[in-house]
Design a protein around this motif. Structure first.
Motif, PDB file in Angstrom:
ATOM      1  N   UNK A  44       0.828  -1.209   0.000  1.00  0.00           N
ATOM      2  CA  UNK A  44       0.000   0.000   0.000  1.00  0.00           C
ATOM      3  C   UNK A  44       0.859   1.255   0.000  1.00  0.00           C
ATOM      4  N   UNK A  45       1.935   1.239   0.779  1.00  0.00           N
ATOM      5  CA  UNK A  45       2.848   2.394   0.809  1.00  0.00           C
ATOM      6  C   UNK A  45       3.479   2.625  -0.557  1.00  0.00           C
ATOM      7  N   UNK A  46       3.914   1.562  -1.197  1.00  0.00           N
ATOM      8  CA  UNK A  46       4.549   1.700  -2.513  1.00  0.00           C
ATOM      9  C   UNK A  46       3.582   2.300  -3.522  1.00  0.00           C
ATOM     10  N   UNK A  47       2.361   1.789  -3.532  1.00  0.00           N
ATOM     11  CA  UNK A  47       1.356   2.311  -4.470  1.00  0.00           C
ATOM     12  C   UNK A  47       1.075   3.779  -4.179  1.00  0.00           C
ATOM     13  N   UNK A  48       0.924   4.123  -2.912  1.00  0.00           N
ATOM     14  CA  UNK A  48       0.588   5.504  -2.547  1.00  0.00           C
ATOM     15  C   UNK A  48       1.707   6.469  -2.900  1.00  0.00           C
ATOM     16  N   UNK A  49       2.931   6.073  -2.615  1.00  0.00           N
ATOM     17  CA  UNK A  49       4.061   6.975  -2.895  1.00  0.00           C
ATOM     18  C   UNK A  49       4.217   7.197  -4.390  1.00  0.00           C
ATOM     19  N   UNK A  50       4.087   6.145  -5.176  1.00  0.00           N
ATOM     20  CA  UNK A  50       4.218   6.291  -6.630  1.00  0.00           C
ATOM     21  C   UNK A  50       3.106   7.184  -7.178  1.00  0.00           C
ATOM     22  N   UNK A  51       1.877   6.967  -6.715  1.00  0.00           N
ATOM     23  CA  UNK A  51       0.762   7.795  -7.185  1.00  0.00           C
ATOM     24  C   UNK A  51       0.971   9.251  -6.789  1.00  0.00           C
ATOM     25  N   UNK A  52       1.399   9.483  -5.575  1.00  0.00           N
ATOM     26  CA  UNK A  52       1.589  10.867  -5.115  1.00  0.00           C
ATOM     27  C   UNK A  52       2.683  11.572  -5.908  1.00  0.00           C
ATOM     28  N   UNK A  53       3.789  10.891  -6.143  1.00  0.00           N
ATOM     29  CA  UNK A  53       4.880  11.524  -6.878  1.00  0.00           C
ATOM     30  C   UNK A  53       4.487  11.814  -8.330  1.00  0.00           C
TER      31      UNK A  53
END
Length: 817
Positions: free
Chosen positions: A166-175
């Motif tokens: 979930x963290x990986x998906x969120x960070x990629x989407x945010x960036x």
């Protein structure tokens, strides 16, 4: 077409492992034939349970052929009209069976064309001799609790890994979203025509916006369509069906997880009206299914750990914990995640499972909090979830005279939610009928993305809604046609992710938007979200539903305050929260878990739970009057044989005799390998009653002593577990012999022709389940349904007073009648 004189085509609903069989010209049945109660698989091993014929639909979903398909017999076997009596007394028969081959029933072409291909999971534990030996050995070990300890360790691992994904998906989407909107804002500022003589042209940022939406959406839709179609949508209906006992092909594979993650990233970055929260449930389920088995069938790698959990029953509990961990990571709500899984997804649970699920949810939230707080540079670990709605500055208070208003908002949410579900269902039916091509599905996703960008640009261009800087709800305010020190409020709604827009509607100060702005935004996003959910992309429905509800909730507060300026209790953020809850309740039809999730994500006081639950219950009751929730609607539209909590009203007053499927293909306790091999080749049933006290070859008249599964029979043949060579394989055979091949058991095609072993014998006494659940023909269907569902059965034997088989009941007998 005359099915009686037509070969059964292997492409028309029968297994691809079957040889063509020519039906005989025998007469009809004494009891009405029924649709194969087992479920035909879509994976490598299609199979159905032990019953035959075609069924008539009471519910109106299907009307299958009743009399056009005679029993498929070998050569000139006589009619079976008198074999099975109406009362289920199989022992009183006037006919001699001279043929040793079994009686088979296959669906007609007409039935196969309209029947969905699903099969059941074996949630009932097969407590055969091998299983009992394992249990006795475990009790004799010095650490008999080792399995329970390992189970806790697996749940903790599920929480940690789900949170990291979930963290990986969120960070990629945010960036990626940050880069996208920063570029678009600079493009808008650069191309705003300051005067008639300027060279600025707003078509350029519009084209850039189209480009940055089309590329990721097209890429994500292509991956979903061409690589793993099961990843389309949120995945919640599929997980719910799996937990109910329906095998959904490819739902918990590693490739499914990879495509799901990439699809969610591309869809959210592309600007589609959806969120990443729903797919996290599916991701958590895949993680749980993978870790708990200790091996990967995708990479053909067995780590030789967790072997004791390799069965459907154990795997089901881990998948439930994974789904709860996914919800908890998405919303930062461990209690809400557990309640969501129990209220919406789970069909079976117990006290220990609830406790382990809660621990997995807490571990998931804690892990995500640490990682995202470190990523955002926070030292107090306050970044609790992907869907972070922020905390209200002031405690939300309400007066008791507002309760009727909250109820009216719930009624509004129920009406809008029911209309949304109905419209979305019609759109998806249109898609299924008129857009069957893969390239068409990708193009459709691109068209919806173009439509969203175009409508957003039209709103930004034509609505003049300028607000002073300082109250801006976005990190990147756009001046556009506004004066200095002002920003465009319409652009602020669109130039950020949907989660950020929900947060803005909750926390923007009063006067941040015009009434016209929120009115058009509500209408546009309502239509966009309805058109988006059902595309071949990986997206959830939670965020757009909450966004629409927050928009019209805030809008109603603004309109009311405009009409009654003295109404100081009309806090726009408070009514945005109630509107979001009402709209979610109207679409999803959940109450307890949604109220807890909203409370945990916003940090509101426990005293505000009462207004939330009033709005949710009102929305659910009103919506239920018109249709089902969106997840249940999708399950129905896909014809998944889901067992609800109560039997259909049409079954009340019926007995087992009215719904059982007969005659049943049986196997003798000690039977020939040739018979078993031929039977598996020519029928697709998944469960076979084991009988003894058989006179000649009248297997269907023997006394029931157990039940054996198709997968077990194939393993027995594949490993040559025959009586004649018992001294060679008996010392090395255990329950692990069968678990090692789980979950992709080989098909009968993997078994070589017997040749010299044609006269060998199979003794099923140590392999069969000696205690199958049995009922009598006169037992009521509602009682049978409760037994079937509560125990997670796949096969339920119907026996007469002499313990002889009268018929069999499986999942399909409760649905397609």
């Amino acid at each position: 077409m005359d099915d009686k004189r037509t070969l059964i085509d292997v492409g028309d609903g029968t297994s691809d492992e079957d040889d063509p069989i020519i039906p005989s010209k025998g007469t009809g049945h004494s009891s009405k034939p029924k649709e194969d109660a087992g479920l035909v698989g879509l994976n490598e091993e299609p199979a159905t349970s032990s019953s035959g014929g075609a069924a008539q639909s009471i519910s109106g979903i299907y009307h299958l052929i009743d009399n056009d398909q005679p029993p498929l017999l070998e050569n000139n076997t006589p009619s079976i009209a008198s074999e099975i009596q109406t009362n289920g007394n199989a022992g009183s028969t006037n006919r001699d069976i001279n043929n040793s081959e079994p009686i088979f029933h296959l669906r007609s072409r007409t039935a196969a064309a309209s029947t969905p291909n699903y099969e059941s999971l074996d949630y009932e534990v097969c407590e055969n001799t091998l299983f009992q030996d394992e249990q006795r050995k475990r009790l004799a070990e010095p650490f008999s609790l080792r399995k329970d300890v390992i189970r806790w360790i697996i749940f903790i691992q599920i929480g940690i890994i789900t949170a990291l994904i979930a963290c990986s998906i969120d960070i990629i989407i945010e960036e990626l979203s940050e880069l996208k909107y920063e570029f678009l804002i600079k493009s808008v500022q650069k191309n705003v025509p300051l005067s008639d003589a300027s060279d600025g042209d707003l078509v350029i940022p519009y084209l850039y916006w189209l480009l940055f939406s089309i590329l990721p959406v097209a890429f994500g839709a292509a991956m979903v369509t061409y690589i793993e179609p099961i990843t389309a949508g949120s995945g919640i209906p599929q997980v719910k069906s799996y937990l109910n006992g329906v095998k959904i092909p490819r739902i918990v594979r590693i490739k499914t997880l990879a495509v799901k993650a990439i699809g969610v990233i591309t869809s959210v970055v592309g600007g589609l009206a959806g969120g990443k929260e729903g797919p996290m449930i599916h991701a958590g389920a895949v993680v749980a299914a993978g870790i708990s088995q200790g091996k990967s069938t995708t990479f053909v790698k067995d780590f030789r750990v967790f072997k004791a959990f390799r069965d459907d029953h154990e795997k089901r509990d881990f998948v439930l914990g994974g789904g709860a961990a996914g919800v908890s990571a998405a919303f930062g709500a461990p209690i809400g995640g557990m309640l969501f899984s129990l209220e919406e997804a789970a069909s079976f649970w117990n006290q220990n499972l609830i406790w382990r699920t809660l621990v997995a949810s807490i571990i998931s939230v804690f892990t995500l909090n640490i990682v995202l707080s470190a990523y955002h540079g926070l030292n107090d670990f306050t970044f609790t979830g992907l869907f972070n709605l922020g905390k209200f500055d002031q405690p939300l208070k309400f007066d008791y005279f507002e309760l009727p208003i909250f109820m009216l908002l719930g009624v509004t949410g129920g009406l809008l939610g029911a209309a949304w579900n109905s419209l979305n269902t019609r759109i998806n039916k249109f898609r299924k009928r008129f857009i069957p091509w893969k390239i068409g599905k990708v193009i459709e996703a691109v068209v919806v993305a173009i439509m969203g960008v175009t409508l957003a640009c039209l709103m930004i261009y034509f609505i003049n809604d300028c607000r002073p800087l300082g109250n801006d709800p976005t990190n990147h305010p756009v001046q556009l046609f506004c004066e200095d020190n002002e920003y465009n409020a319409v652009a602020a709604l669109w130039f950020q992710t949907p989660e950020a827009t929900v947060r803005s509607l909750f926390h923007d100060p009063p006067g941040s938007h015009k009434i016209l702005t929120l009115t058009l935004f509500t209408v546009v996003y309502y239509v966009l979200s309805c058109a988006t959910f059902g595309l071949n992309v990986s997206l959830g429905v939670f965020i757009p539903t909450a966004l629409v509800g927050a928009a019209w909730g805030r809008l109603l507060a603004m309109v009311t305050f405009y009409l009654f300026p003295q109404a100081e209790f009309l806090h726009p953020g408070k009514y945005a929260l109630i509107g979001a809850a009402a709209n979610l309740g109207g679409v999803l039809r959940m109450t307890i878990s949604l109220s807890v999730i909203l409370m945990e994500t916003t940090g509101v006081e426990s005293s505000f739970f009462f207004p939330l639950i009033i709005a949710l219950i009102s929305a659910k009751w009103v919506g239920d009057y018109f249709n089902e929730g969106i997840y249940d609607t999708q399950i129905q539209e896909n014809h998944v044989p889901l067992l609800t909590w109560e039997p259909l009203p049409q079954y009340k007053g019926l007995t087992a005799q009215k719904i059982l499927s007969s005659p049943v293909v049986c196997i003798k306790l000690r039977d020939s390998a040739h018979y078993i091999y031929s039977m598996l080749k020519k029928c697709e049933h998944n469960g076979f009653p084991v009988v003894d006290d058989v006179q000649g070859d009248r297997r269907s008249e023997g006394r029931v002593c157990g039940i054996i599964l198709r997968s077990q029979l194939i393993v027995i043949l594949l490993k040559s577990l025959y009586v004649e060579n018992k001294r060679f394989w008996l010392p090395d055979t255990s329950i692990q012999t069968f678990r090692d091949l789980y979950p992709r058991y080989p098909s009968i095609k993997s078994v070589r022709k017997l040749d010299e072993k044609i006269n060998y014998t199979v003794d099923l006494s140590m392999f069969m389940n000696p205690s199958p659940v049995r009922v009598n023909p006169h037992d009521s269907v509602p009682r049978i349904f409760q037994i079937f569902r509560a125990l997670g059965l796949r096969h339920l034997l119907v026996i007469n007073s002499e313990n002889r088989i009268a018929g069999i009941i499986t999942r399909r007998d409760f649905i397609y009648k």
